[in-house]
Design an enzyme around this catalytic site. Structure first.
Site: not given
Ligand code: BG6
Ligand code: MG
Length: 211
Positions: A12, A14, A50, A119-121, A173
């Site tokens: 993951d 973030d 999410v 995330s799209k970032n 996380d």
């Protein structure tokens, strides 16, 4: 942990590789203050893993009025604009304890490494911390319709790597991310906020603890 029984590790982003918690919190806080909606760090914890639109729905649980779909889209965009501005300040110091060393350790025993993030970032963040060249595959919010706890992003990552899901280990996380990994049929190492989630295969306070 017997690392060598896997063929790949899917991380993951973030909260596992990069610390973006504060940027997300501040951006949601700006939006909720503007809208007069109560928001705090405890609510922010529920947004881990999410998707942006589903996060907005959680934020709106405290709203005093109903919003149209168009208004919701505008709010999610506004939050993202604040967030994108904040992540411009990230640099390599935002890389979390042990993340790079753990990736090197996985690679050194022949495992492939990928990102599996809602995330799209993702690409912006990876470039910002100069980690965009180190993964064999990247699956992110742009690749999927159903976000964690659905298994989709991890299954896409495994497919991009050409590795069977059962040969992958996920590092997460978020509770939603641990659930997603398990429904993808993958073992999961829970770290940080999810470090005490009992259903994880392995757990640790941070990746730094394992190297
Ligand atoms: C996850 C974060 O990685 O990405 C969530 O844990 C976030 O908090 C989600 O809502 C979507 O992120 P973005 O960057 O597409 O708004
Ligand atoms: Mg996370």
């Amino acid at each position: 942990m017997n690392f060598k029984k896997y063929k790949a590790v899917i991380f993951d982003l973030d909260g596992v590789i990069v610390s973006t918690d504060e940027c997300h919190y501040e951006a949601w806080k700006m939006l909720s203050d503007e809208e007069g909606i109560y928001f705090d760090r405890e609510i922010n914890q529920r947004l881990r893993g999410v998707s942006r639109m589903e996060s907005l729905e959680i934020v709106l649980e405290r709203a005093q009025k109903q919003y149209t779909d168009e208004e919701k889209l505008e709010m999610a965009t506004r939050k993202n604009n604040y967030y994108v501005e904040k992540i411009q300040t990230l640099d390599q110091s935002a890389i979390l304890d042990g993340a790079l060393e753990f990736i090197d350790m996985a690679k050194s025993v022949g495992l492939k490494v990928a990102i599996g993030s809602s995330s799209k970032n993702t690409m912006t963040i990876l470039k910002q911390v100069q980690c965009d060249g180190i993964f064999d595959a990247i699956a992110d919010g742009n690749d999927i319709k159903n976000s964690k706890p659905a298994p989709d992003v991890f299954l896409v990552a495994a497919k991009k790597l050409g590795v069977n899901p059962k040969d992958c280990m996920v590092v997460e996380d978020a509770y939603a991310g641990v659930d997603a990994a398990i429904s993808a049929g993958m073992d999961v190492l829970a770290v940080g906020y999810a470090g005490t989630y009992e259903i994880a295969t392995y757990s640790a306070k941070s990746l730094g603890e394992l190297i």
